[in-house]
Design a protein around this motif. Structure first.
Motif, mmCIF file in Angstrom:
data_model
loop_
_atom_site.group_PDB
_atom_site.id
_atom_site.type_symbol
_atom_site.label_atom_id
_atom_site.label_comp_id
_atom_site.label_asym_id
_atom_site.label_seq_id
_atom_site.Cartn_x
_atom_site.Cartn_y
_atom_site.Cartn_z
ATOM 1 N N ASN A 278 0.851 -1.183 0.000
ATOM 2 C CA ASN A 278 0.000 0.000 0.000
ATOM 3 C C ASN A 278 0.890 1.237 0.000
ATOM 4 O OD1 ASN A 278 -1.977 1.950 0.249
ATOM 5 N ND2 ASN A 278 -2.445 1.497 2.407
ATOM 6 N N VAL A 279 0.951 1.916 -1.140
ATOM 7 C CA VAL A 279 1.842 3.075 -1.244
ATOM 8 C C VAL A 279 1.291 4.291 -0.502
ATOM 9 C CG1 VAL A 279 2.835 2.330 -3.440
ATOM 10 C CG2 VAL A 279 0.810 3.784 -3.439
ATOM 11 N N LEU A 280 0.074 4.182 0.013
ATOM 12 C CA LEU A 280 -0.520 5.298 0.747
ATOM 13 C C LEU A 280 -0.342 5.178 2.255
ATOM 14 C CD1 LEU A 280 -3.865 5.771 -1.238
ATOM 15 C CD2 LEU A 280 -1.777 7.122 -1.410
ATOM 16 N N ASP A 281 0.313 4.110 2.703
ATOM 17 C CA ASP A 281 0.518 4.015 4.139
ATOM 18 C C ASP A 281 1.570 5.023 4.596
ATOM 19 O OD1 ASP A 281 3.151 2.905 3.935
ATOM 20 O OD2 ASP A 281 2.280 0.928 3.608
ATOM 21 N N GLU A 282 1.571 5.323 5.880
ATOM 22 C CA GLU A 282 2.415 6.389 6.418
ATOM 23 C C GLU A 282 3.896 6.147 6.180
ATOM 24 O OE1 GLU A 282 3.084 8.765 10.667
ATOM 25 O OE2 GLU A 282 1.632 7.139 10.502
ATOM 26 N N LYS A 283 4.324 4.909 6.329
ATOM 27 C CA LYS A 283 5.734 4.583 6.187
ATOM 28 C C LYS A 283 6.208 4.813 4.753
ATOM 29 C CE LYS A 283 8.900 0.638 6.381
ATOM 30 N NZ LYS A 283 9.023 -0.823 6.645
ATOM 31 N N THR A 284 5.420 4.357 3.782
ATOM 32 C CA THR A 284 5.818 4.491 2.374
ATOM 33 C C THR A 284 5.790 5.940 1.940
ATOM 34 O OG1 THR A 284 4.911 2.287 1.933
ATOM 35 C CG2 THR A 284 5.363 3.690 0.027
ATOM 36 N N LEU A 285 4.765 6.687 2.374
ATOM 37 C CA LEU A 285 4.689 8.099 2.009
ATOM 38 C C LEU A 285 5.864 8.888 2.596
ATOM 39 C CD1 LEU A 285 0.867 8.845 2.369
ATOM 40 C CD2 LEU A 285 2.214 8.835 0.257
ATOM 41 N N LYS A 286 6.269 8.542 3.814
ATOM 42 C CA LYS A 286 7.411 9.214 4.423
ATOM 43 C C LYS A 286 8.685 8.920 3.642
ATOM 44 C CE LYS A 286 9.949 9.690 8.768
ATOM 45 N NZ LYS A 286 10.083 9.240 10.190
ATOM 46 N N TRP A 287 8.841 7.637 3.240
ATOM 47 C CA TRP A 287 10.030 7.297 2.433
ATOM 48 C C TRP A 287 10.013 8.034 1.103
ATOM 49 C CZ3 TRP A 287 10.231 5.007 -2.417
ATOM 50 C CH2 TRP A 287 11.524 4.693 -2.869
ATOM 51 N N SER A 288 8.846 8.108 0.472
ATOM 52 C CA SER A 288 8.724 8.818 -0.799
ATOM 53 C C SER A 288 9.081 10.286 -0.652
ATOM 54 C CB SER A 288 7.291 8.669 -1.334
ATOM 55 O OG SER A 288 7.102 9.474 -2.475
ATOM 56 N N GLU A 289 8.636 10.898 0.441
ATOM 57 C CA GLU A 289 8.956 12.309 0.687
ATOM 58 C C GLU A 289 10.451 12.506 0.875
ATOM 59 O OE1 GLU A 289 7.816 15.859 3.883
ATOM 60 O OE2 GLU A 289 7.541 13.744 4.394
ATOM 61 N N GLU A 290 11.061 11.646 1.676
ATOM 62 C CA GLU A 290 12.497 11.753 1.920
ATOM 63 C C GLU A 290 13.294 11.529 0.642
ATOM 64 O OE1 GLU A 290 13.147 8.889 4.952
ATOM 65 O OE2 GLU A 290 12.405 10.181 6.583
ATOM 66 N N MET A 291 12.882 10.544 -0.162
ATOM 67 C CA MET A 291 13.592 10.258 -1.404
ATOM 68 C C MET A 291 13.444 11.408 -2.393
ATOM 69 S SD MET A 291 15.548 8.333 -3.153
ATOM 70 C CE MET A 291 15.647 7.001 -1.959
ATOM 71 N N THR A 292 12.233 11.970 -2.480
ATOM 72 C CA THR A 292 11.987 13.086 -3.390
ATOM 73 C C THR A 292 12.878 14.274 -3.062
ATOM 74 O OG1 THR A 292 9.682 12.389 -3.652
ATOM 75 C CG2 THR A 292 10.226 14.639 -4.309
ATOM 76 N N ASN A 293 13.013 14.574 -1.775
ATOM 77 C CA ASN A 293 13.822 15.721 -1.347
ATOM 78 C C ASN A 293 15.319 15.445 -1.461
ATOM 79 O OD1 ASN A 293 11.483 17.131 -0.704
ATOM 80 N ND2 ASN A 293 11.452 16.377 1.405
ATOM 81 N N SER A 294 15.738 14.219 -1.155
ATOM 82 C CA SER A 294 17.170 13.918 -1.106
ATOM 83 C C SER A 294 17.798 13.760 -2.490
ATOM 84 C CB SER A 294 17.415 12.645 -0.297
ATOM 85 O OG SER A 294 16.836 11.512 -0.935
#
Length: 340
Positions: free
Chosen positions: A44-60
């Motif tokens: 589930n790409v909408l779960d909190e853990k995956t969304l947080k990783w996506s945010e961190e990856m997008t910024n980094s």
């Protein structure tokens, strides 16, 4: 001596076209017209853990590759924009997803909600630079993701660079493989390794001469010129086989090698010249093409066919005379070859 490789697709186009100018203007305005995508998946790409990783990856990513990446966009970045710059909680995320237009949502997430994408806008790079960036990005993403998230680099830029790189870097393999296959076929036909090798020997010289011409005139290899080795093998061996066959016919009649090769050139030479000139005439049309990749390909075809002609008429006779003493097949028994 090293001949370069041109992998930038834009250099293959007519350089004075309005379309190419528009691409450059658009790139100046937006900062980029090229893009790669990081497609990732989990339950589930909408779960909190995956969304947080996506945010961190997008910024980094922008911080990790500042000289290449112009901008990034992802589902997490979109959710933050629609929540006043803050990452929403799970309930707010569900509400935003529910209200989001379906067509916009499809750009970032699939219907099953187990796949999403991070779009990465990059500067315009040549294939070698792009390949290096893709490799480094794969390593970075792989080293900074949880085990339960799968990720891969994809997009048109990735497909283009793989196609161009495979064609240009594989030119040696294509040429060697072509020679090997022709040798095996001739070996099956003649059942004699020397007779199978003779038609290919002049072709080896042509491949070397062709590379020398490209180096002298500063012509880089492209996806088209990279195929020249295999192409000239097909055209050149036709010429050399015709001369060789007629030579051994004359030898079986009892002529000395010098007389046999003179007769072979006299009888078959006209047909070879006619074939070469008609091929040259056909490919000459490419010289007037506005596309640089086509005009360079046409010029190198003419050069290689000319080399094939010269090699067949001048180089091959010497090879036939020198190696004649080693050619003795079962069918030759009863015929006394006199090496002249």
């Amino acid at each position: 001596m090293y001949t370069g490789v041109e992998t930038d697709v834009e250099t293959f186009m007519p350089q004075d076209t309005q379309e190419l100018e528009d691409i450059h203007k658009l790139r100046d305005i937006l900062g980029t017209t090229d893009q790669v995508s990081i497609m990732y998946g989990t339950d589930n790409v909408l779960d909190e853990k995956t969304l947080k990783w996506s945010e961190e990856m997008t910024n980094s990513l922008e911080q990790e590759f500042p000289s290449v990446i112009v901008d990034t966009n992802s589902l997490s970045a979109l959710l933050k924009k629609m929540n006043e710059g803050e990452m929403p909680n799970q309930k707010k995320t569900a509400d935003i997803i529910e209200d989001m237009p379906e067509e916009q949502l499809k750009l970032f997430i699939n219907e099953e909600r187990n796949k999403s994408v991070i779009n990465v806008g990059i500067k315009h790079l040549e294939a070698e630079q792009l390949q290096s960036f893709i490799t480094e990005t794969k390593e970075y993403v792989a080293g900074n993701k949880p085990d339960d998230i799968s990720a891969t680099i994809t997009g048109k830029a990735v497909v283009d660079v793989e196609m161009v790189t495979a064609l240009t870097t594989g030119r040696y393999k294509m040429t060697l493989l072509g020679m090997g296959l022709v040798f095996l076929v001739l070996l099956l036909i003649y059942r004699h390794p020397i007779k199978a090798f003779i038609p290919l020997l002049p072709i080896v010289f042509i491949v070397g001469w062709s590379g020398g011409v490209m180096y002298l005139f500063n012509i880089d290899y492209t996806p088209l010129t990279a195929t020249l080795g295999a192409l000239i093998i097909g055209i050149g061996t036709e010429f050399t086989i015709l001369i060789m066959e007629r030579f051994y016919e004359e030898r079986k009649k009892g002529f000395k090698s010098r007389e046999a090769i003179l007769t072979a050139n006299e009888k078959i030479g006209k047909a070879i010249f006619a074939s070469a000139f008609t091929t040259i005439g056909g490919f000459s049309a490419l010289l007037i093409s506005d596309f640089v990749i086509l005009s360079n390909f046409g010029m190198m075809i003419l050069v290689n066919i000319s080399f094939a002609l010269l090699s067949t008429i001048i180089v091959l006779p010497t090879i036939l005379v020198i190696l004649d003493r080693f050619v003795r097949t079962k069918s030759d028994k009863g015929t006394e070859f006199v090496t002249g």
